[in-house]
Structure formats: structure tokens, C-alpha cells
Design a protein around this motif. Sequence first.
Motif, PDB file in Angstrom:
ATOM      1  N   THR A  28       2.741  37.241  -2.288  1.00  0.00           N
ATOM      2  CA  THR A  28       3.180  36.114  -1.457  1.00  0.00           C
ATOM      3  C   THR A  28       4.549  36.407  -0.857  1.00  0.00           C
ATOM      4  OG1 THR A  28       1.935  34.546  -2.789  1.00  0.00           O
ATOM      5  CG2 THR A  28       3.744  33.645  -1.482  1.00  0.00           C
TER       6      THR A  28
ATOM      7  N   GLU B 262      -4.297  42.338  -3.947  1.00  0.00           N
ATOM      8  CA  GLU B 262      -3.765  40.973  -3.875  1.00  0.00           C
ATOM      9  C   GLU B 262      -3.023  40.748  -2.565  1.00  0.00           C
ATOM     10  OE1 GLU B 262      -4.434  38.475  -5.879  1.00  0.00           O
ATOM     11  OE2 GLU B 262      -5.679  39.752  -7.151  1.00  0.00           O
TER      12      GLU B 262
ATOM     13  N   ALA C  59      -0.150  38.516  -7.404  1.00  0.00           N
ATOM     14  CA  ALA C  59      -0.339  37.534  -6.323  1.00  0.00           C
ATOM     15  C   ALA C  59       1.002  36.891  -5.953  1.00  0.00           C
ATOM     16  CB  ALA C  59      -1.348  36.469  -6.755  1.00  0.00           C
TER      17      ALA C  59
ATOM     18  N   SER D  98      -5.039  38.112   4.345  1.00  0.00           N
ATOM     19  CA  SER D  98      -6.290  37.581   4.894  1.00  0.00           C
ATOM     20  C   SER D  98      -6.267  36.059   4.902  1.00  0.00           C
ATOM     21  CB  SER D  98      -7.471  38.092   4.067  1.00  0.00           C
ATOM     22  OG  SER D  98      -8.677  37.500   4.511  1.00  0.00           O
ATOM     23  N   ASN D  99      -5.773  35.470   3.815  1.00  0.00           N
ATOM     24  CA  ASN D  99      -5.688  34.006   3.753  1.00  0.00           C
ATOM     25  C   ASN D  99      -4.805  33.443   4.858  1.00  0.00           C
ATOM     26  OD1 ASN D  99      -7.330  33.976   1.513  1.00  0.00           O
ATOM     27  ND2 ASN D  99      -5.660  33.763   0.029  1.00  0.00           N
ATOM     28  N   ARG D 100      -3.841  34.240   5.299  1.00  0.00           N
ATOM     29  CA  ARG D 100      -2.931  33.799   6.364  1.00  0.00           C
ATOM     30  C   ARG D 100      -3.429  34.197   7.752  1.00  0.00           C
ATOM     31  NH1 ARG D 100       3.218  34.258   4.220  1.00  0.00           N
ATOM     32  NH2 ARG D 100       2.851  34.015   1.994  1.00  0.00           N
ATOM     33  N   GLY D 101      -4.578  34.882   7.801  1.00  0.00           N
ATOM     34  CA  GLY D 101      -5.114  35.304   9.094  1.00  0.00           C
ATOM     35  C   GLY D 101      -4.392  36.491   9.684  1.00  0.00           C
TER      36      GLY D 101
ATOM     37  N   ARG E 168      -3.757  42.283   0.252  1.00  0.00           N
ATOM     38  CA  ARG E 168      -4.821  42.164   1.264  1.00  0.00           C
ATOM     39  C   ARG E 168      -5.374  40.741   1.281  1.00  0.00           C
ATOM     40  NH1 ARG E 168      -8.253  45.513   4.002  1.00  0.00           N
ATOM     41  NH2 ARG E 168      -7.472  47.407   2.991  1.00  0.00           N
ATOM     42  N   ARG E 169      -5.602  40.175   0.070  1.00  0.00           N
ATOM     43  CA  ARG E 169      -6.130  38.821  -0.020  1.00  0.00           C
ATOM     44  C   ARG E 169      -5.153  37.800   0.581  1.00  0.00           C
ATOM     45  NH1 ARG E 169      -9.410  37.657  -4.251  1.00  0.00           N
ATOM     46  NH2 ARG E 169      -8.268  39.142  -5.534  1.00  0.00           N
ATOM     47  N   GLU E 170      -3.874  37.963   0.261  1.00  0.00           N
ATOM     48  CA  GLU E 170      -2.870  37.009   0.755  1.00  0.00           C
ATOM     49  C   GLU E 170      -2.754  37.078   2.280  1.00  0.00           C
ATOM     50  OE1 GLU E 170      -1.264  34.682  -0.868  1.00  0.00           O
ATOM     51  OE2 GLU E 170      -0.009  34.054   0.830  1.00  0.00           O
TER      52      GLU E 170
END
Lengths: 182, 125
Positions: A78, A139, A74, A145-148, A141-143
Amino acid sequence: MGVAFVAHCVLNQNSKVGDGAICAGVYSPIIDVLREKGWRIEQMPCPELAFAGLNRFWAVREQYDTAAYRRHCARLATAVADVVALRVERGEDVVLIGVEGSPSMGVTITSSDPQRGGRPEWPDGTPEHVSGEGIFVEELRRELSNRGIGFPKVVGQTNAIPGHDEAAQRAAVESALSGIDG
Amino acid sequence: MKRDDRSFRVALVADQYVNPQPGGVDAVAAAAQAGWGVIQLPADDYPAAVARRLLFEVAEQAEEFARHGYDLVLVGRRNGLASALGRVGIGLPDRITPESFVALVEFLSGRPSPEALRMAGPAAG
């Protein structure tokens, strides 16, 4: 301009697991396509190198899927997502080039075996290959996605996959870049 | 662990040589020719916070190579690299600002044998 985020080992085979380097340093078949098409290169960190070290051996996802490794991935995600965001803000197209079969960097094929506890058979034994993403890719993909930010097109280096065909790998990279000006 | 095809040689390369302007020195091609791996340094125009995070990871990876006796060199320069490497206890490696592709290949090819290569012994096969 197009920007290809490439797995670390595409530029540096010294980062591979023990016995895993297939050339001295730069894996040229993918770099050659990016150069020909005029794509910018952004090298991602190798998730396994700094975590498990140079003496690590090949492993499946379940062996790496720990809370500590996910935190490590993660953190790396970032750093990579920062650059993806910069490039997207500039209106540039982004492609992610991973490593198929990798427990960390697989983009459509990873390695899985819940029973695996020792050194996997590799490269001869390949029952662990399954559809899916590696842990770092999840991870990232998740990051994003969190940022749009939408997840980019993906393609993978395939030399660890049975039946690897360099011409087919090249065609897949070209296809991922197709329709996008470098 | 048997030896594979790695070179035990890794160049930290400024972005301008990884993504050269037309007519610029292509350090990736030079590294490929000389048998070196490449760790890319952040582009100069990245915001400081973005570059700092990337340099942190570069240093973590360089440290792992250094502690195993791989040869490290620096191609070009990058602000913040020295402090990132210093945080993990390693200094700036030998450095070149290449004036030409040939000069870079000669620099890379002329390096002494890495300690890791001597320890690893002959390649398999």
C-alpha cells in the motif's frame, strides 16, 4: 522522467539474509545504470527485514507464505503503491527492479519447494528456483490492480541466480529502461 | 552464522541526496565509496499521508538495525522522521547536512566502529 522502484537491498546490502550481502552497502552495478540513464530512484521497503529480522536465513516461498506475512506485505505494498500512483499521475514512466530468486522480491524467478522445512542449501543448492513472483511482488500487483494501475515493467538483480553475469544483468536493466526517457 | 560483506552501517538519507539535482551531493555514490547502506527518506513534496506511511516503514527497518548494533546516521532532514523513530523507541541518529561529496564521505568514513561489527568478528575469507 522515469522512476525506478528498486528493491531495498539494491541500496542497502545490510538488509540481506545472513551470509547474503555481496558488498558493504550499495550494490552499484544497477545504480550505475540508473544514474547513467537519468532515472529517479525510489527504494522499496525490504519485506523480510522488519518481519523476520536480521538473523533470518534464506527461505523459499512456502516458508514465508503465511497469512501474517501476506498482511505485512500488503501493508508495505500500500505504501509503495501510493508512490507509484503519484508518479503515474505525473505522467512518469515506472520500472520495478526486484531480486530474482527471492521468495519476496522475485519478479520473474522466485524460490519454491513445498517440502522445504529447514535451512535451504544456498548458494550451492538451487533446485528451488522456479518461474514466478515473490510474495511482496504479488501483493504489490494486487494493490496496483485494485487501484486500476497497470503493473510496471520489471527486471531483477540476478546475483543470487546460478550463472549470474553482471554484463547480462546490466543489459537486462538497460533493456527494461529502453524506449523510456529518464 | 558466518560474516558476509555487509558493513553494519546504514545511512537514512533525505531524498534530495538520493536523487540530487545537477551539481548536488550524491549520497548514494558517497555511501558506495564509504561502504554504507542507504535507507531513502520520502521526497519532501509527497502528501503527508503518503510520507507518513513510508516513514512508518523506515522506522520499522531502522529499529531492527538499531537493536542489532548497526551504526545509523541521518543525511539531511525529513519532517516527521523524529516522531516516526520515536514511535519505535529510537532517537534521531547523528546527522550531517553535507556541503560536498567529500565532506559526506569523510563523515561516513570517520564514524566509530559499529557495535554489530565488533560482535561479528572478522570477515570470512
